[in-house]
Design a protein around this motif. Sequence first.
Motif, mmCIF file in Angstrom:
data_model
loop_
_atom_site.group_PDB
_atom_site.id
_atom_site.type_symbol
_atom_site.label_atom_id
_atom_site.label_comp_id
_atom_site.label_asym_id
_atom_site.label_seq_id
_atom_site.Cartn_x
_atom_site.Cartn_y
_atom_site.Cartn_z
ATOM 1 N N LYS A 17 0.846 -1.184 0.000
ATOM 2 C CA LYS A 17 0.000 0.000 0.000
ATOM 3 C C LYS A 17 0.885 1.238 0.000
ATOM 4 C CE LYS A 17 -3.926 2.192 2.158
ATOM 5 N NZ LYS A 17 -4.976 2.202 3.150
ATOM 6 N N ARG A 30 0.813 5.553 0.291
ATOM 7 C CA ARG A 30 -0.024 6.675 0.720
ATOM 8 C C ARG A 30 0.738 7.958 0.441
ATOM 9 N NH1 ARG A 30 -0.656 6.102 6.505
ATOM 10 N NH2 ARG A 30 -2.140 4.427 6.172
ATOM 11 N N LEU A 31 0.064 8.902 -0.226
ATOM 12 C CA LEU A 31 0.716 10.178 -0.522
ATOM 13 C C LEU A 31 0.010 11.301 0.218
ATOM 14 C CD1 LEU A 31 0.926 8.392 -3.363
ATOM 15 C CD2 LEU A 31 2.000 10.489 -4.124
ATOM 16 N N SER A 66 -4.315 7.098 -1.807
ATOM 17 C CA SER A 66 -3.612 5.880 -1.405
ATOM 18 C C SER A 66 -4.062 4.782 -2.355
ATOM 19 C CB SER A 66 -3.963 5.511 0.039
ATOM 20 O OG SER A 66 -5.314 5.157 0.159
ATOM 21 N N ARG A 79 13.664 0.382 -1.819
ATOM 22 C CA ARG A 79 14.550 1.005 -0.816
ATOM 23 C C ARG A 79 15.779 1.621 -1.457
ATOM 24 N NH1 ARG A 79 15.879 -2.138 4.581
ATOM 25 N NH2 ARG A 79 16.638 -0.074 5.099
ATOM 26 N N PRO A 96 10.296 -0.075 5.193
ATOM 27 C CA PRO A 96 10.982 0.961 5.966
ATOM 28 C C PRO A 96 12.049 1.639 5.120
ATOM 29 C CG PRO A 96 11.758 -1.200 6.619
ATOM 30 C CD PRO A 96 10.696 -1.425 5.607
ATOM 31 N N SER A 97 12.160 2.943 5.255
ATOM 32 C CA SER A 97 13.156 3.643 4.452
ATOM 33 C C SER A 97 14.450 3.744 5.248
ATOM 34 C CB SER A 97 12.655 5.026 4.083
ATOM 35 O OG SER A 97 12.220 5.686 5.257
ATOM 36 N N THR A 98 15.514 3.805 4.529
ATOM 37 C CA THR A 98 16.799 4.035 5.183
ATOM 38 C C THR A 98 16.902 5.518 5.471
ATOM 39 O OG1 THR A 98 17.646 2.348 3.715
ATOM 40 C CG2 THR A 98 19.250 3.595 4.982
ATOM 41 N N LEU A 99 16.957 5.878 6.752
ATOM 42 C CA LEU A 99 16.954 7.296 7.092
ATOM 43 C C LEU A 99 18.312 7.914 6.838
ATOM 44 C CD1 LEU A 99 14.976 6.862 10.377
ATOM 45 C CD2 LEU A 99 14.130 7.803 8.246
ATOM 46 N N ALA A 100 18.285 9.144 6.394
ATOM 47 C CA ALA A 100 19.545 9.830 6.140
ATOM 48 C C ALA A 100 20.254 10.083 7.462
ATOM 49 C CB ALA A 100 19.270 11.160 5.447
ATOM 50 N N PRO A 101 21.555 9.907 7.501
ATOM 51 C CA PRO A 101 22.250 10.160 8.764
ATOM 52 C C PRO A 101 22.217 11.654 9.068
ATOM 53 C CG PRO A 101 23.827 9.760 7.031
ATOM 54 C CD PRO A 101 22.469 9.526 6.436
ATOM 55 N N LEU A 140 19.769 7.951 15.206
ATOM 56 C CA LEU A 140 19.311 6.790 14.448
ATOM 57 C C LEU A 140 19.833 5.505 15.058
ATOM 58 C CD1 LEU A 140 19.936 8.086 10.846
ATOM 59 C CD2 LEU A 140 17.835 8.118 12.138
ATOM 60 N N ASN A 157 20.917 0.061 12.151
ATOM 61 C CA ASN A 157 20.777 -0.167 10.717
ATOM 62 C C ASN A 157 20.053 0.978 10.019
ATOM 63 O OD1 ASN A 157 18.330 -0.689 11.830
ATOM 64 N ND2 ASN A 157 18.166 -2.809 11.132
ATOM 65 N N ARG A 158 19.917 2.094 10.731
ATOM 66 C CA ARG A 158 19.401 3.339 10.166
ATOM 67 C C ARG A 158 18.010 3.202 9.558
ATOM 68 N NH1 ARG A 158 24.596 5.436 7.004
ATOM 69 N NH2 ARG A 158 22.977 5.931 5.488
ATOM 70 N N THR A 159 17.210 2.297 10.096
ATOM 71 C CA THR A 159 15.833 2.241 9.603
ATOM 72 C C THR A 159 14.896 3.017 10.502
ATOM 73 O OG1 THR A 159 15.556 0.220 10.859
ATOM 74 C CG2 THR A 159 16.073 -0.011 8.514
ATOM 75 N N ASP A 180 -9.537 6.662 4.539
ATOM 76 C CA ASP A 180 -9.167 7.185 3.222
ATOM 77 C C ASP A 180 -9.938 8.429 2.849
ATOM 78 O OD1 ASP A 180 -8.579 3.850 2.173
ATOM 79 O OD2 ASP A 180 -7.084 5.429 2.528
ATOM 80 N N GLU A 225 -7.039 14.435 2.059
ATOM 81 C CA GLU A 225 -6.131 15.117 2.988
ATOM 82 C C GLU A 225 -6.746 16.391 3.525
ATOM 83 O OE1 GLU A 225 -1.612 15.701 2.400
ATOM 84 O OE2 GLU A 225 -2.526 15.254 0.464
#
Lengths: 222, 553
Positions: free
Chosen positions: A26, A28-29, A82, A106, A129-134, B140, B143-145, B334, B337
Amino acid sequence: MLWPLFFLVTAIHAELCHPDAENAFKVRLSIRTALGDKAYVWDTNEEYLFRAMVAFSMRKVPSREATEISHVLLCNVTQRVSFWFVVTDPSRNHTLPAVEVQSAIRMNRNRINNAFFLNDRTLEFLRIPSTLAPPMDPSVPIWIIVFGVIFCIVIVATALLVLSGIRHRRRNNKGLPGLDDAEDKCENTITVENGIPCDPLDTKGGHINDGFLTEDERLTPL
Amino acid sequence: MAQASGLDPLVDGEDERPKWDNKLQYLLSCIGFAVGLGNIWRFPYLCQTYGGGAFLIPYLIALVFEGIPLFYIELAIGQRLRKGSIGVWTSISPYLGGVGLGCFSVSFIVCLYYNTVLVWVLWFLLNSFQDPLPWSTCPLNLNRTGFVQECQGSGTVSYFWYRQTLNITADISNSGTIQWQLFLCLVACWTVVYLCVIRGIESTGKVIYFTALFPYLVLTIFLIRGLTLPGATEGLTYLFTPKMQILQNPRVWLDAATQIFFSLSLAFGGHIAFASYNPPRNNCEKDAVTIALVNSMTSLYASITIFSIMGFKATNDYGRCLDRNILSLINEFDFPEQSIPRDEYPTVLMHLNATQPERVARLPLKTCHLDDFLDKSASGPGLAFIVFTEAVLHMPGAPAWSVLFFGMLFTLGLSSMFGNMEGVITPLLDMGVLPRGIPKEAMTGLVCLVCFLSAMCFTLQSGSYWLEIFDNFAASLNLIIFAFLEVVGVIYVYGMKRSSSPQGRRSCTRAGCRSSACSCPSCPPCGSQELLWFSYCPSTDRGGRTHNWREVQ
């Protein structure tokens, strides 16, 4: 005669892509949250772009270079903006494993976000899950720099004060040694009468406590 | 005849004692000592807990009947006897020297842990020079997730305070290691204190112009900013709405008396030390009233500022709580927004609850009431380091406000430290502990060094537990006992007649029986005081001469 084919394709599409389908994700924007007044309307062209980006991400996976836009199926688009999507294999019979799709998305999350002027928070892939920016981590923490500056100023000021005090004292000592010698000579002589030094007699009589003394008690009244 | 000879026995031989450059320095030093961190983070909390505007009644009563008389006594004996706390009490009676020693010890202990609070303030101040502020985001995970688990549970600001600043252990028995970042700040703090007290009042007198006045400037800036923020009026009305029925609770009166006592920094010996550098003819009665009133006005001013900002924070949190709920609803059902404004949320929720209760029940919806957020009061370090830092995060230009706020706290604490240090240094100088050849700079350096080495224990991981113990047990009961003994010592031992002025001469104290009557029955632990006064007052004509220890020649 094309109609049965069309219905067949739609039926297969509906089978592969529906909410909570196997290997479906799914999305969602939150376009208005991200862009405010400059928000664009979500229409079929935007959907096409999305499908193109997903296909692009899949093509980067070593074994999936043959993925086409038509392999990416979207369904259940709501007003929230969505929808669900799946990626099918070239035969269009079954969907690609979720793990592959997940890792592909990802790896290219940033490109997908930028295509829509969104970020990880406003373009959500649920279950990916996204890899978050450091965070920006300078080599020397900023607080140490500020600390160093303040501490140096304080040390310099303290040293200046101490040195000026020493110099002041040295100047005073140089100015007054003559006077001190004369006073010492006088204090060292103790008058002696009948073998008894006079000094103890003067101080033995009691100690005046200034705290209990008021001005008119110093002199006896007439 | 005494006048004709031109000799003033009170000034004779005292020329070598340091003097204030002008009256303003002395007033600012006393005000700086009295106005401290408690005015910012204790008084607003008490005001809010004890019925808002109604709390001002017991507070003002305690000020008039307890605070001002005790303060007056301290300034009077310091100025009259021109010595620090130990010297003063030894002068009144050698048997009372212990009171002075006690005040001296309490000043020393308070120096240790008060400066540790300054260390924390300095740490936050140093960390405020960056955007975004370090306590606005969690670090963080590996594993930076996502974010670190501990931070997600407690919130970013609490995590920064408990983990990245204190690195606190589970309990006090587990000491942990010295936190080097706090240790560095400790070195810096004690160096700054040494720089300021290096020559006693000659050096503090110069610095006090800045450290005593800067907090007022910052409070004004924050007041103007705070009043323009949304939600400020809710905070202020919540604070000042009087709830009169709370005055029936005796706890309110006790806390008001305690607050005025500690707010004026009585029985530390610091005010005695400051007053001892005054000319003997100074009108200390006017000074006492002035300084006490300025201290109370500052508390009130600070509470207005704090509560306008707290009102803003509460409104902000309430809005975010609503927004989170609205987002959950929109995501689940849903809806488009931003289709549910905050005002319509209750009606929409009711409608959905009626039509699809099972889906609504699955959502993590929280109940949001503005009063709940306004109720979240805090006092002490919790207010400064957790609640206020979070409020500052949401103000535009957060780093600037953070720098101003912690700069203000630092200067407030520093000016109070001067009083504490003078309460330690002046008796040592008067007693002549070190040989005369050793300069004053070395003496103050030695004191600061001893304090620094002793305070190193507060930079351990369990340091804040130790600080709480010191705060609870070192000062509170001891100071009240010392104040009681002070009043007994001055009124009964020293003699009220000595405290009253000879006719026609403007002298230090104009206290007659009347003013002492005010001080006697009103001190909280002084039930027996009344008895003493009633038994002693008629006998003042004797002048208490039999109580002095001057040997008659």
